[in-house]
Design a protein around this motif. Structure first.
Motif, PDB file in Angstrom:
ATOM      1  N   PRO A  40      55.248  29.921  36.851  1.00  0.00           N
ATOM      2  CA  PRO A  40      54.101  30.815  37.071  1.00  0.00           C
ATOM      3  C   PRO A  40      54.514  32.263  37.325  1.00  0.00           C
ATOM      4  O   PRO A  40      53.826  33.193  36.894  1.00  0.00           O
ATOM      5  CB  PRO A  40      53.391  30.222  38.291  1.00  0.00           C
ATOM      6  N   ALA A  66      53.291  35.309  35.070  1.00  0.00           N
ATOM      7  CA  ALA A  66      52.586  36.440  35.683  1.00  0.00           C
ATOM      8  C   ALA A  66      53.266  37.763  35.322  1.00  0.00           C
ATOM      9  O   ALA A  66      52.583  38.744  34.985  1.00  0.00           O
ATOM     10  CB  ALA A  66      52.511  36.256  37.196  1.00  0.00           C
ATOM     11  N   MET A  68      46.749  34.697  34.525  1.00  0.00           N
ATOM     12  CA  MET A  68      47.022  34.086  35.826  1.00  0.00           C
ATOM     13  C   MET A  68      46.249  34.871  36.880  1.00  0.00           C
ATOM     14  O   MET A  68      46.239  36.095  36.839  1.00  0.00           O
ATOM     15  CB  MET A  68      48.512  34.145  36.144  1.00  0.00           C
TER      16      MET A  68
END
Length: 147
Positions: A89, A93, A124
């Motif tokens: 993640p 991002a 995100m």
């Protein structure tokens, strides 16, 4: 590693570990399929000594692990650990921030898409426990009380 074990800031500790350009690029390449030292060196254009240092730090931090490349072969490959895969993640991002702010309209760039449908990933966004999008102004950092 320069982590100050007394700091209560998770961002500071994370940056101590993966906050330099090369470490995150190595992690990105591991997500993109790099496994061997030569893969990382070819893709990133790093010096052997710099790459060795960064790979060793990521091994020590349990972001990467080494495993035999194949039966009967003396070569090792680097694979992401659970801790390393949890950086996905963060990499996404950073990618999405770069796409939004660092490219001119129409400028060519790589695209990250879902293998299942070929569509780019949705942006995100931080969410609260109920799934609602949360902006920075709607958050608070609670620092531990010093003893």
């Amino acid at each position: 590693m320069t982590t100050d074990a007394t700091t209560s800031c998770p961002v500071g500790r994370a940056l101590d570990l993966v906050g330099d350009r090369w470490s995150l690029l190595i992690v990105r390449e591991a997500f993109d399929g790099a496994r061997r030292f030569s893969d990382f060196q070819r893709r990133l254009g790093m010096s052997r000594s710099m790459l060795s240092q960064r790979l060793q730090a990521l091994l020590e931090a349990d972001v990467l692990a080494q495993q035999p490349l194949g039966e009967g072969r003396g070569y090792q490959e680097y694979v992401l650990t659970t801790r390393g895969r949890a950086l996905f993640p963060l990499v996404v991002a950073l990618r999405q921030w770069g796409e939004a702010f660092l490219f001119a309209p129409g400028e060519p760039r790589s695209v990250l898409q879902a293998a299942s449908d070929g569509l780019p990933l949705a942006p995100m966004q931080p969410r609260d426990q109920r799934g609602r999008v949360v902006e920075a102004a709607a958050t608070a950092v609670i620092k531990p009380v010093s003893a």
